[in-house]
Write an enzyme that holds these catalytic residues in place. Structure first.
Site, short mmCIF file in Angstrom:
data_model
loop_
_atom_site.label_atom_id
_atom_site.label_comp_id
_atom_site.label_asym_id
_atom_site.label_seq_id
_atom_site.Cartn_x
_atom_site.Cartn_y
_atom_site.Cartn_z
N SER A 192 11.86 8.24 34.30
CA SER A 192 12.59 7.49 35.32
C SER A 192 12.67 6.03 34.84
O SER A 192 13.02 5.77 33.71
CB SER A 192 11.89 7.60 36.68
OG SER A 192 12.59 6.89 37.66
N TYR A 206 22.84 2.95 38.12
CA TYR A 206 21.67 3.43 37.36
C TYR A 206 20.48 3.75 38.25
O TYR A 206 19.91 4.84 38.19
CB TYR A 206 21.30 2.37 36.33
CG TYR A 206 20.09 2.69 35.48
CD1 TYR A 206 20.18 3.61 34.44
CD2 TYR A 206 18.87 2.06 35.68
CE1 TYR A 206 19.08 3.89 33.63
CE2 TYR A 206 17.77 2.34 34.89
CZ TYR A 206 17.88 3.25 33.87
OH TYR A 206 16.78 3.53 33.08
N LYS A 210 17.83 7.29 38.83
CA LYS A 210 16.42 7.30 38.47
C LYS A 210 15.54 7.55 39.70
O LYS A 210 14.47 8.15 39.60
CB LYS A 210 16.03 5.98 37.80
CG LYS A 210 16.70 5.78 36.43
CD LYS A 210 16.31 6.90 35.47
CE LYS A 210 16.84 6.66 34.07
NZ LYS A 210 16.38 7.70 33.11
#
Length: 353
Positions: A192, A206, A210
């Protein structure tokens, strides 16, 4: 609101009160924690072998960055076999040579596969596992494929969001779907990010991907609770990789300043830590880096599983303290962003006058 809370008169007394009471809470909660952990039937988790020669390490995103660092560290550790997976054949071959140079006595393979294609991953997994005469007993899978393209949220095209989800989130999910059912023991580690614990300015395409990996890892952790497969989630900070260089090309000023506050990690250190945690007899669920990483992981633990009684005690006893610390950090971020935006707005007004 954050400025009011942090800048208020009661901030320091409140913080001191929490610091003083935290050890008391820890002592009071210790018996309950020990009872909860040890009074319940334990899952049928067998400790993994620590013999490197019995292990195979498979890394997606293994041609560069953190993934390659994990593969190199595994070779130096003396595992039986290292397999790296990525799309670019040239970079894969260069990485394979580098890994072989780290230890020429082990088997090193490179496979060109698009992790965004479940069919290709399934074929690769089948090829790896069916060709074995005497397969290594323990498999350690690292899902590291991913990329970030920082921008202001309004400048991100819809297809960029789709690309981020497909590579960063679905790529790791598809990898686990293809490989984990074929594993008899070992671990799967999802890479992650610190931005998968905290929403960061400029990373609107983004950070969500994650964050999603954490949710998936938690699902797998409980589904595999009686399997000899351990599940991990790692939260690397900004790391000095080719991907980070690319990120800086589009990174907004505010994102760069936030990044500078946290510093830049060495990929060898990050990869080495991830490998070390995976090769333990009982790999922990959370993999963090440094004091800041531990504090953020403790603060954002939520409903996550715990690996030790000590982790549980820390989360229960210092949660309020870490929250106070986070408010000061958030205050710095907001002040920096507001100052920059106001200065930018003033400059724009001056040009029009």
């Amino acid at each position: 609101m954050i400025n009011i809370i942090v800048g208020g008169f009661l901030s320091l007394p409140g913080l001191l009160l929490h610091i003083v009471t935290a050890p008391v809470i820890a002592l009071l909660s210790a018996p309950a924690m020990i009872f909860l952990v040890y009074s319940k039937p334990k899952p049928a988790k067998k400790a993994l072998s620590t013999d490197p020669s019995s292990k195979r390490v498979i890394v997606t995103g293994g041609s560069s960055g953190i993934g390659k660092s994990i593969a190199v560290a595994a070779a130096k550790k003396g595992v039986a076999e290292v397999i790296i997976i990525a799309r670019n054949k040239e970079r894969l071959e260069e990485a394979r040579k580098e890994i072989t140079q780290a230890n020429s006595s082990i088997v090193v393979k490179a496979l060109s596969v698009d992790v965004g294609r479940p069919d290709s991953l399934a074929e690769a997994a089948k090829e790896i596992f069916t060709q074995d005469q005497k397969p290594p007993k323990t498999i350690h899978l690292f899902c590291c494929a991913g990329a970030a393209y920082p921008q202001y949220f309004q400048d991100i095209a819809p297809e960029e969001f789709s690309k981020a989800v497909h590579t960063n989130q679905l790529g790791s999910i598809f990898t686990a779907q293809a490989f984990v059912p074929l594993m008899t023991s070992g671990s799967v580690t999802f890479c992650s990010s610190g931005a998968g614990q905290i929403g960061v300015f400029g990373l609107a395409s983004y950070s969500p991907t994650k964050f999603a990996l954490r949710g998936y890892a938690e699902c797998l952790h409980i589904e595999l609770c009686e399997s000899p497969i351990y599940v991990q989630i790692a939260y690397p900070p900004d790391t000095d990789t080719p991907g980070f260089v690319e990120e800086n090309k589009t990174k907004p000023y505010e994102t760069k300043k936030i990044s500078e506050m946290a510093g830049l990690a060495n990929p060898e250190d990050i990869g080495g830590t991830m490998l070390k945690e995976a090769l333990k007899e009982n790999p922990p669920f959370n993999v963090y880096f440094g004091l800041e990483g531990w504090l953020v992981t403790t603060l954002t633990c939520g409903f996550q599983p715990v690996s030790t009684v000590l982790d549980a005690m820390a989360q229960v006893s210092i949660m309020s303290v870490t929250r106070w610390i986070s408010l000061f950090i958030l205050n710095d971020w907001y002040n920096m962003i507001r100052t920059y935006k106001r200065g930018k707005a003033n400059n724009t007004s001056s040009k029009h006058d």
